[in-house]
Scaffold this active site. Sequence first.
Site, short mmCIF file in Angstrom:
data_model
loop_
_atom_site.label_atom_id
_atom_site.label_comp_id
_atom_site.label_asym_id
_atom_site.label_seq_id
_atom_site.Cartn_x
_atom_site.Cartn_y
_atom_site.Cartn_z
N GLY A 15 0.84 -1.21 0.00
CA GLY A 15 0.00 0.00 0.00
C GLY A 15 0.86 1.25 0.00
O GLY A 15 1.87 1.30 0.70
N VAL A 27 17.06 8.18 -0.04
CA VAL A 27 17.91 7.02 -0.32
C VAL A 27 18.83 7.33 -1.51
O VAL A 27 20.05 7.10 -1.45
CB VAL A 27 17.05 5.76 -0.60
CG1 VAL A 27 17.90 4.62 -1.15
CG2 VAL A 27 16.33 5.31 0.66
N ARG A 76 1.38 -5.28 -5.78
CA ARG A 76 1.36 -6.50 -4.98
C ARG A 76 1.76 -7.61 -5.94
O ARG A 76 1.32 -7.63 -7.08
CB ARG A 76 -0.03 -6.70 -4.38
CG ARG A 76 -0.37 -5.55 -3.41
CD ARG A 76 -1.37 -5.93 -2.35
NE ARG A 76 -1.18 -5.10 -1.14
CZ ARG A 76 -1.84 -3.96 -0.90
NH1 ARG A 76 -2.72 -3.50 -1.76
NH2 ARG A 76 -1.60 -3.29 0.21
N CYS A 77 2.65 -8.48 -5.49
CA CYS A 77 3.23 -9.46 -6.41
C CYS A 77 3.18 -10.86 -5.81
O CYS A 77 3.95 -11.18 -4.90
CB CYS A 77 4.68 -9.04 -6.70
SG CYS A 77 5.63 -10.27 -7.58
N ASP A 107 4.22 -4.44 6.49
CA ASP A 107 4.50 -5.80 7.00
C ASP A 107 4.75 -6.84 5.92
O ASP A 107 5.71 -7.61 6.01
CB ASP A 107 3.28 -6.27 7.79
CG ASP A 107 3.42 -5.95 9.26
OD1 ASP A 107 4.54 -5.63 9.68
OD2 ASP A 107 2.40 -6.04 9.98
N GLY A 108 3.87 -6.87 4.93
CA GLY A 108 3.97 -7.86 3.85
C GLY A 108 5.28 -7.70 3.10
O GLY A 108 6.01 -8.67 2.86
N THR A 130 3.38 3.27 5.83
CA THR A 130 1.95 2.90 5.86
C THR A 130 1.23 3.94 6.71
O THR A 130 1.77 4.40 7.71
CB THR A 130 1.72 1.49 6.45
OG1 THR A 130 0.34 1.39 6.82
CG2 THR A 130 2.54 1.23 7.70
N ASP A 132 -1.32 3.44 8.52
CA ASP A 132 -1.98 2.85 9.70
C ASP A 132 -1.16 2.91 10.99
O ASP A 132 -1.70 2.68 12.06
CB ASP A 132 -2.35 1.39 9.42
CG ASP A 132 -3.43 1.27 8.37
OD1 ASP A 132 -4.23 2.21 8.25
OD2 ASP A 132 -3.46 0.26 7.65
N ASP A 134 0.92 0.80 12.11
CA ASP A 134 0.75 -0.48 12.80
C ASP A 134 2.00 -1.36 12.70
O ASP A 134 1.89 -2.58 12.69
CB ASP A 134 -0.46 -1.23 12.23
CG ASP A 134 -0.35 -1.46 10.73
OD1 ASP A 134 0.57 -0.90 10.11
OD2 ASP A 134 -1.19 -2.19 10.18
N ARG A 167 -27.05 17.21 13.15
CA ARG A 167 -26.96 15.82 12.72
C ARG A 167 -25.93 15.02 13.49
O ARG A 167 -25.01 15.58 14.09
CB ARG A 167 -26.57 15.77 11.24
CG ARG A 167 -27.76 15.94 10.35
CD ARG A 167 -27.36 15.92 8.90
NE ARG A 167 -28.55 16.15 8.09
CZ ARG A 167 -28.55 16.71 6.89
NH1 ARG A 167 -27.42 17.12 6.36
NH2 ARG A 167 -29.66 16.87 6.24
N ARG A 176 -7.89 -1.33 9.91
CA ARG A 176 -8.57 -2.63 9.96
C ARG A 176 -8.22 -3.37 11.24
O ARG A 176 -9.06 -4.00 11.86
CB ARG A 176 -8.15 -3.46 8.74
CG ARG A 176 -9.25 -4.34 8.24
CD ARG A 176 -8.97 -4.84 6.85
NE ARG A 176 -9.22 -3.84 5.84
CZ ARG A 176 -8.54 -3.73 4.70
NH1 ARG A 176 -7.55 -4.54 4.44
NH2 ARG A 176 -8.84 -2.81 3.82
N LYS A 218 -25.55 19.29 23.19
CA LYS A 218 -24.71 19.37 21.98
C LYS A 218 -25.58 19.46 20.73
O LYS A 218 -26.61 18.79 20.63
CB LYS A 218 -23.80 18.15 21.89
CG LYS A 218 -22.74 18.16 22.97
CD LYS A 218 -21.67 17.14 22.70
CE LYS A 218 -20.62 17.23 23.78
NZ LYS A 218 -19.52 16.30 23.60
N GLU A 227 -12.25 1.22 10.60
CA GLU A 227 -12.74 0.14 9.72
C GLU A 227 -12.93 -1.19 10.45
O GLU A 227 -13.89 -1.90 10.22
CB GLU A 227 -11.65 -0.14 8.69
CG GLU A 227 -11.79 0.46 7.35
CD GLU A 227 -10.56 0.10 6.52
OE1 GLU A 227 -9.43 0.20 7.03
OE2 GLU A 227 -10.76 -0.28 5.37
#
Length: 328
Positions: A15, A27, A76-77, A107-108, A130, A132, A134, A167, A176, A218, A227
């Site tokens: 991602g 780099v 992605r491979c 991670d992947g 990433t 996230d 995470d 509203r 996730r 309020k 998610e």
Amino acid sequence: MTRSIKKIGVFTSGGDSPGMNAAIRSVVRACVYHKIECVGIYRGYQGMIEGDFKPMDARSVNNIINKGGTILKSARCLEFKTAEGRKQAYDNLRKEGIDAFVVIGGDGSFTGAHIFAQEFNFPVMGIPGTIDNDIYGTTFTLGYDTALNTVVEVIDKIRDTASSHNRLFFIEVMGRDVGHIALNVGVGAGAEEILIPEEDLGLDRLLDSLKRSKASGKSSSIVVVAEGDTTGENVFELKKYVEKHLPIYDVRVSVLGHMQRGGAPSCYDRVLASRMGVSAVEALLKGESDKMVGVQDNKMIFTPISKAIKGHTVIDTELIRVSDILTI
Ligand code: ADP
């Protein structure tokens, strides 16, 4: 033993996240500074298997520090998950004279890099990219700060319409497995309730909280939902449930989606990417391998990739308490 590294490959994988371009730039220029060659590998492991390489110099990365996405593209491979795919990738790297690589991803991508490093005794270094946040071994991942700022800005805008019409909005944000984004933007945008995967608030407590919020005078309510939260099946189910049990509320849903990944990186992410890129190259030159560069207490640290991919990040429970106090 210090390895003799003369050419480093760099690529982005999995991602995308804001700050990846700033890391590529760092780099490439760190390589030029240390008088070694740098090669850009397009589309992550896919490009490695196909030999999609491009020599990079200091000028190849002009004017990208401020750009979202990744100029090297990402992919992605599935083939890289096979021994044959990785052997093909290794042969291509050797043919090109690449002695080591820096992978910018999650991670992947790190799992792939770790397996590759072990299989071929090939030096690799990871930069966590990433939104996230995470990944174990760093307080911040590249793109997280930018995503927080993007989401807070959007919630502020939604708040304008929410308060004009009295509203209640359920706003779904990415996350996730972890609620870092939801928790931080929830506090940052003054959300009335924050639903994260780490805590199952329960539908009854959600209703109680919304009743209290209404009773306290309020004029609008924002509930930020990660998610992966399990309070309801999804935000639309939460909307239905609240409409049924609390008809006083006029409920809307907003799913923010991929816009959270885009946009120019924040200053923090640009600086972090710049530091991580230089650290990754210098670590490879010192003979380090199979590690991920991270930041902790504003210092660059290194974590073995095997640990980074196994470890988990934990939510800041103090922030949950702060949110509870401030939504009174
Ligand atoms: P992210 O890096 O953002 O977590 P993915 O999980 O999609 O993204 O991983 C990116 C790529 O890393 C995959 O498409 C694949 O090529 C490679 N990869 C992931 N897991 C493995 C694995 N177990 N073995 C080899 N390669 C892997």
